[in-house]
Scaffold this active site. Structure first.
Site, PDB file in Angstrom:
ATOM      1  N   TYR A   1       0.770  -1.212   0.078  1.00 26.47           N
ATOM      2  CA  TYR A   1      -0.037   0.084   0.047  1.00 26.47           C
ATOM      3  C   TYR A   1       0.907   1.206   0.037  1.00 26.47           C
ATOM      4  O   TYR A   1       1.796   1.342   1.062  1.00 26.47           O
ATOM      5  CB  TYR A   1      -0.775  -0.115   1.330  1.00 26.47           C
ATOM      6  CG  TYR A   1      -2.104  -0.538   1.202  1.00 26.47           C
ATOM      7  CD1 TYR A   1      -3.412  -0.051   1.169  1.00 26.47           C
ATOM      8  CD2 TYR A   1      -2.163  -2.197   1.146  1.00 26.47           C
ATOM      9  CE1 TYR A   1      -4.420  -0.776   0.799  1.00 26.47           C
ATOM     10  CE2 TYR A   1      -3.214  -2.785   0.910  1.00 26.47           C
ATOM     11  CZ  TYR A   1      -4.449  -2.110   0.903  1.00 26.47           C
ATOM     12  OH  TYR A   1      -5.786  -2.708   0.928  1.00 26.47           O
TER      13      TYR A   1
ATOM     14  N   HIS B   1     -16.917  -3.856  -2.327  1.00 23.88           N
ATOM     15  CA  HIS B   1     -15.729  -4.249  -2.264  1.00 23.88           C
ATOM     16  C   HIS B   1     -15.353  -5.428  -1.356  1.00 23.88           C
ATOM     17  O   HIS B   1     -15.728  -5.099  -0.188  1.00 23.88           O
ATOM     18  CB  HIS B   1     -14.696  -3.091  -1.974  1.00 23.88           C
ATOM     19  CG  HIS B   1     -13.248  -3.287  -2.056  1.00 23.88           C
ATOM     20  ND1 HIS B   1     -12.562  -3.605  -3.362  1.00 23.88           N
ATOM     21  CD2 HIS B   1     -12.436  -3.353  -0.970  1.00 23.88           C
ATOM     22  CE1 HIS B   1     -11.360  -3.986  -2.905  1.00 23.88           C
ATOM     23  NE2 HIS B   1     -11.047  -3.620  -1.678  1.00 23.88           N
TER      24      HIS B   1
END
Length: 597
Positions: free
Chosen positions: A125, A310
């Site tokens: 990330y 999601h």
């Protein structure tokens, strides 16, 4: 010449499609030129053929296969590698189109610059701060499109752009650096105010245009508006690549009548989000309380225009439920065939009004038949999430409304009462503070939840944290190093006596998950039991104190099925039954073989 044949097959099989017993497709026309072959056909949404897929608003796969020459009529010919599939939603509202007039539309590209993706970690990330361009006045974002480098499409999992509540000039200095690992101890504390999503893109999406009356504000602070770009790389092959992916924002100076925002609902990203192995279906839920919506929504409520659902690889059925006065209303959105590779936003055919006092439940149903270990909530694609990004207007101060299983409730449900070297109170504080890996030592980068329960500055006793970390260091003496070390592998059970000396991970693996009653009992306890709920504002503060509440007792929406298929099923009784991932197909004998599912 067209010769249609209603058939079925599966994407992974290198085999000819199987002809259906019932032929339910009618070809209207077809043509071919030097580059394309086009076929127009009709078929009922529900054919009542058990070999056909019922076409709803869910995601389906359209498969194709090509051959360089005409095959013999209705006879399959091996197509080599010229085959593939694409996800579609055939029975949903069409996405909003770009505006007809584009002369005053400008764009702002927000993307990384030659970022070196690590080849030592499968999950990366990366976050970077951007300052809004010099626009002289506030603009509205009316749409966005992804800027994912083609060579790296298999690595870029999602891209989220957050607005920062802070306008501190220090963010301007941070905008000049390449970025930092998201949610890690090395990420500057000032970035924690970058909480409000402006857009959320995930794999397979082509982006989104907003309806003509709606815009999302950009660059509304004269002293400077700042944004944080988050890019998630899923790199199981540990490739070493350079990437400059991001998003393009389409902006207009002509402000639209309605100013929109994004509300995130769902389950806090945490290892307390537990999905057991060997499950055909296992449901979890994130709860948004009536206290939060009643506090944060205007009297007339908010209107939803689109939703991005999601989850990760185990997700199968996702939905956002809407409850009012103890009764479930029609679901805001649902997808009973969630496709990890196709996370296009769901455009609503009719805007949904959520009133103050309404409740929301983001539900995710997972399949883990091929997994032998529990799946925990987390950032890697092999871990799980359950989130809904809800585009709505008018914009309110609310950024996120979500929940998680209370720490003590999870362990009690699993039959565990205490651990060696650490108290339940210590564990609770650590889970709420550091989220993704609370047992990691300070030298290890531990990530905060995407929407953390608390920040280090909120509701945390620093002495208690230090005391707990000391206990956790001592706790490691009880455990062996493991290749796949995680928080549950480092918690050693003290009570009850029959489980003493086991790690929590070993205990979970030892549970008889093949026994349906056990799985359903735990699912029911965690889903319908108590939830720790959070109501977080755009300024990174809790609008209400975090609170443990019972899951609501409401009248569920009855399942609708208006089609009577008994006669058709009798006619097709001799046809073999097929697995749910077998889809209706058409075989067309023309120069190019086309399979449409």
């Amino acid at each position: 010449m067209l010769s249609p044949e209603d058939s079925h097959g599966i994407e992974e099989a290198n085999a000819a499609p199987v002809t259906d017993a019932s032929q339910d497709v009618r070809v209207l026309e077809g043509f071919q030129n030097e580059t394309h072959t086009s076929v127009t056909f009709t078929r009922n949404w529900e054919t009542c053929d058990p070999q056909d897929h019922r076409l709803t608003g869910d995601t389906v796969r359209v498969l194709w296969a090509l051959h360089q020459s005409d095959p013999e009529l209705n006879t399959a010919i091996w197509h080599g590698n010229k085959r593939g599939g694409r996800a579609l939603r055939l029975r949903t509202a069409s996405p909003h189109a770009p505006p007809r007039e584009m002369h005053d539309i400008r764009h702002w590209d927000v993307k990384l610059n030659q970022f070196a993706v690590s080849d030592t970690m499968d999950t990366v990330y990366w976050c970077k701060i951007f300052k809004a361009p010099s626009l002289n006045k506030k603009h509205h974002m009316i749409g966005y499109t992804p800027l994912v480098e083609k060579a790296n499409e298999d690595l870029v999992h999602h891209v989220i752009l957050y607005e920062c509540a802070s306008t501190s000039p220090i963010l301007g200095h941070h905008a000049r650096i390449a970025g930092a690992p998201c949610y890690s101890p090395t990420m500057p504390r000032e970035w924690e105010s970058c909480l409000q999503p402006v857009l959320a893109w995930a794999r397979g999406s082509k982006g989104e245009w907003l309806p003509e009356h709606v815009g999302i504000p950009i660059a509304e602070h004269q002293e400077g508006s700042y944004y944080m770009l988050e890019v998630h790389y899923n790199n199981p092959g540990l490739k070493k690549v350079i990437d400059s992916s991001g998003v393009r924002l389409h902006l207009t100076p002509r402000l639209r009548p309605e100013e929109a925002g994004i509300l995130v609902a769902g389950v806090a990203v945490s290892p307390l989000h537990l999905v057991p192995p060997k499950q055909k279906e296992y449901a979890t839920a994130g709860y948004c309380t009536p206290h939060c919506t009643n506090t944060m929504f205007p009297e007339e409520g908010v209107n939803v225009v689109s939703v991005v659902l999601h989850s990760h690889l185990a997700g199968r059925r996702l939905s956002l439920k809407h409850i009012r006065n103890g009764k479930e209303l029609p679901r805001i959105v649902q997808d009973n065939h969630f496709d990890f590779e196709y996370q296009q936003s769901h455009t609503l055919e009719k805007e949904v009004n959520i009133l103050p006092g309404d409740e929301l439940v983001a539900e995710c149903v997972y399949r883990t038949l091929n997994r032998t270990k529990p799946t925990l909530g987390g950032y890697a694609a092999s871990q799980e999430m359950c989130l809904a990004f809800v585009v709505h207007y008018p914009r309110t101060p609310l950024a996120a409304c979500y929940s998680m299983t209370p720490v003590k409730d999870l362990f009690k449900t699993l039959g565990v009462y205490s651990f060696k070297g650490v108290t339940m109170d210590h564990l609770e504080k650590l889970f709420l503070t550091t989220g993704s890996d609370p047992v990691s030592l300070p030298s290890t980068a531990s990530q905060l939840p995407v929407y953390p329960a608390t920040r280090p500055s909120e509701q945390i006793d620093e002495d208690l944290i230090r005391e707990a970390e000391t206990a956790l260091r001592a706790m490691r003496d009880y455990t062996e190093e493991r290749e796949n070390d995680d928080v549950f592998a480092r918690l050693v059970i003290e009570e009850p006596e029959e489980f003493r000396g086991r790690t929590l991970a070993e205990h979970i693996l030892a549970l008889p998950w093949d026994e349906e009653l056990l799985a359903r009992s735990i699912e029911n306890s965690l889903y319908h039991g108590r939830h720790m709920t959070f109501c977080r504002k755009r300024d990174d503060k809790l609008a209400l104190p975090a609170n443990i509440q019972n899951f609501p007792n409401f009248t569920a929406l009855p399942e609708q099925n208006d089609t009577v298929c008994s006669e058709y099923r009798i006619l097709s009784s001799d046809a073999p039954k097929i697995h749910s991932n077998f889809i209706m197909a058409i075989f067309v004998s023309i120069t190019i073989r086309i399979f449409i599912f």
